[in-house]
Enzyme design. Structure first.
Site, PDB file in Angstrom:
ATOM      1  N   ARG B  50      47.041  49.972  61.547  1.00  0.00           N
ATOM      2  CA  ARG B  50      47.596  51.076  60.758  1.00  0.00           C
ATOM      3  C   ARG B  50      46.438  51.836  60.153  1.00  0.00           C
ATOM      4  O   ARG B  50      45.554  51.227  59.548  1.00  0.00           O
ATOM      5  CB  ARG B  50      48.453  50.527  59.635  1.00  0.00           C
ATOM      6  CG  ARG B  50      49.632  49.731  60.128  1.00  0.00           C
ATOM      7  CD  ARG B  50      50.296  49.011  58.960  1.00  0.00           C
ATOM      8  NE  ARG B  50      51.368  48.161  59.469  1.00  0.00           N
ATOM      9  CZ  ARG B  50      52.020  47.293  58.726  1.00  0.00           C
ATOM     10  NH1 ARG B  50      51.732  47.152  57.442  1.00  0.00           N
ATOM     11  NH2 ARG B  50      52.990  46.567  59.249  1.00  0.00           N
ATOM     12  N   ASP B  52      45.241  54.678  57.352  1.00  0.00           N
ATOM     13  CA  ASP B  52      45.683  55.307  56.102  1.00  0.00           C
ATOM     14  C   ASP B  52      45.789  56.819  56.253  1.00  0.00           C
ATOM     15  O   ASP B  52      45.233  57.392  57.196  1.00  0.00           O
ATOM     16  CB  ASP B  52      44.651  55.022  54.999  1.00  0.00           C
ATOM     17  CG  ASP B  52      44.830  53.643  54.369  1.00  0.00           C
ATOM     18  OD1 ASP B  52      45.966  53.125  54.367  1.00  0.00           O
ATOM     19  OD2 ASP B  52      43.818  53.094  53.877  1.00  0.00           O
ATOM     20  N   ARG B 198      35.880  51.090  54.810  1.00  0.00           N
ATOM     21  CA  ARG B 198      35.629  52.062  53.741  1.00  0.00           C
ATOM     22  C   ARG B 198      34.976  51.388  52.525  1.00  0.00           C
ATOM     23  O   ARG B 198      34.170  52.014  51.830  1.00  0.00           O
ATOM     24  CB  ARG B 198      36.935  52.757  53.353  1.00  0.00           C
ATOM     25  CG  ARG B 198      37.408  53.739  54.430  1.00  0.00           C
ATOM     26  CD  ARG B 198      38.854  54.144  54.255  1.00  0.00           C
ATOM     27  NE  ARG B 198      39.091  54.705  52.936  1.00  0.00           N
ATOM     28  CZ  ARG B 198      40.303  54.919  52.421  1.00  0.00           C
ATOM     29  NH1 ARG B 198      41.384  54.592  53.131  1.00  0.00           N
ATOM     30  NH2 ARG B 198      40.437  55.439  51.230  1.00  0.00           N
TER      31      ARG B 198
END
Lengths: 245, 245
Positions: B50, B52, B198
Site C-alpha cells: 500500500r 500512502d 521515509r
C-alpha cells in the site's frame, strides 16, 4: 544603472510561452511581475531565447537593468516568494557587466528532448515527454543525427515565422541515448532557428521507427524544403537546459 | 478462474494512496473501476504494497482474478483507455499461476526517494521531490546508511499503525548518489515496515546536513525508539520502483 543576469527553471505547461503577450500568462510577465514589488520599478526581462507554450526550462537565462543597487541573494529570495504559486523558480541572480546580453553574448545553448517510448500512456511524465508507442531504435537515430552536426543550411527544419536572417546555423553536437523507456535527445549550438530542435526530433523519429532510412534523412536535410522533412515534435517534450557565455 | 499480474505506474499526487477508502479517490479503486466495464465483474486488486497519499509508483504490482479468460493485451489497452484522464498507467498485464500473490510472493521490493537539494524552490519537481535547502553531503549519508544493511530490528524507523508482526526486517541494500541538485536514495528489501523508507530518509538527512554524526545514527538505530530518530520524510519524494518475484 546595474545589469543583472538571472537563471530560471520553469514547467512550461500552464504558460503561453516565454514572451509577454497581452491577456496571456507568460513566464516573462511573471518574472517582471515578481521583481516589481521589490525594485518598485518596471523592468524588462530579456531572455536568451523565447520558448513556446508548453516548453520547459532547466536553465533559461535573462538579463535586466535596475537603477538602484540590489543585493542579488535578497532579490532571488523575494522573487521566489512572489512566485510561490507558479512553477517558476529563480535559480540564481548575479550582477554582470553592462555589455552582457543574455541573447547576443551566448556562446552555446543546450536543449534536451524527452521521448517516452512504450505502449502505455504516461502517468509520471504527463506534459513532460512525447509519448511514442512505436518502438524507436535510438542507435539508428543517433547515427543519422550525426549528419546534421556542423555548419549547414537548416531550412528543412526551420518553422514558418522564424526571424533569423539566415537559415545557416552550426550544430555543435547531438546525441541520442535511451534509459529504459525514455529516449533523451541532447542538442547544442550557439543559436537555433525557430523550432529547429522540435523539427529535427520529428524527422529523427521517422528514422528511429524505420519509416525513413539514414539516406532519407540526408535527402530531406539537403532539400532545404521544410515540407519534405518530418513533423514538428510537440512542445512538452522539450527542455531548454542552459546557456554558456 | 484465471489469475492476472498487473504492473502499474502512477503519480500519487491527486490520490489518497493505494487502498480503497469510501469517499476518497484511491488508486486501487480507479483500477477496479477501469476493469469493470471490460470484465463486467467486480474484481479486487491486491497490491504488493500500500502506498500512502502522495507516494508515486513506477512499477507497483497487483494481482486479480477473473472467472472468464481475457486477452491480456486487450485488457491493458481497455484499462488505459478508461484511465485516460488520471495519472495512472497500466504497464503490463500477464496471466499467472493461481498461487501467485503480489504481496506474499515478493522476493524484493525497491523504493527510490528523491531530494531536491538547492536554495531555490522546485519548479519542474513540484510534488516529485523533497526540497531541502541546507546542503547535504551525500557521501556521509551513503556511508552512514550502510550500517542499516542486513537483518535488524528497525523499530526506530517504524511508524505507528504498522501492521507487521515483527520489527525485524532485512535491508538488502541502500545507496545514496547525487546528480547535480538531485539526491537519489535507493533502497531494497523483501518487505518494509510502515513508512520505514521515509523514516530512514529523515534520519539520513540529519547526517547529510551535519546535524548528526554517523555515530548518532547508529545510536538512534540501536535504541529501537522511534522518538529518538529523525522526522518522517514527506510522501511526494517517494517512488515505489518495482518488485522482484
Amino acid at each position: 544603472m546595474s545589469r543583472y543576469k538571472i537563471t530560471i527553471e520553469y514547467d512550461g505547461t500552464p504558460f503561453h510561452g516565454w514572451q509577454r503577450q497581452d491577456g496571456f500568462d507568460t513566464i516573462q510577465q511573471r518574472l517582471e511581475g515578481a521583481i516589481f514589488p521589490i525594485a518598485q520599478a518596471r523592468v524588462t526581462m530579456y531572455g536568451s531565447g523565447r520558448t513556446d507554450a508548453g516548453v520547459h526550462a532547466l536553465g533559461q537565462v535573462a538579463h535586466f537593468d535596475l537603477a538602484e543597487d540590489f543585493d542579488c541573494f535578497r532579490l532571488q529570495e523575494c522573487m521566489n516568494a512572489h512566485l510561490a504559486d507558479v512553477p517558476i523558480a529563480v535559480l540564481s541572480i548575479e550582477k554582470t557587466s553592462g555589455d552582457f546580453d543574455s541573447r547576443f553574448s551566448a556562446l552555446e545553448r543546450t536543449y534536451l528532448y524527452k521521448i517516452l517510448n512504450r505502449r502505455s500512456k504516461p502517468a509520471i511524465d504527463i506534459n513532460r515527454a512525447w509519448h511514442i508507442v512505436q518502438n524507436l531504435d535510438e542507435n539508428k537515430m543517433h547515427s543519422a543525427a550525426q549528419h546534421l552536426v556542423g555548419n549547414h543550411d537548416f531550412s528543412s527544419f526551420r518553422a514558418a515565422g522564424c526571424q533569423s536572417k539566415s537559415p545557416v546555423k552550426t550544430l555543435n553536437s547531438i546525441s541520442i541515448r535511451r534509459c529504459a523507456d525514455l529516449i533523451f535527445i541532447e542538442v547544442a549550438a550557439r543559436s537555433f532557428l525557430y523550432r529547429q530542435v522540435r523539427n529535427i526530433v520529428g524527422s529523427l523519429c521517422l528514422v528511429g521507427g524505420n519509416r525513413w532510412t539514414e539516406q532519407n534523412l540526408i535527402e530531406a536535410f539537403l532539400s532545404k524544403d521544410r515540407t519534405l522533412a518530418g513533423q514538428t515534435a510537440p512542445p512538452y517534450g522539450l527542455y531548454f537546459v542552459g546557456v554558456k557565455y
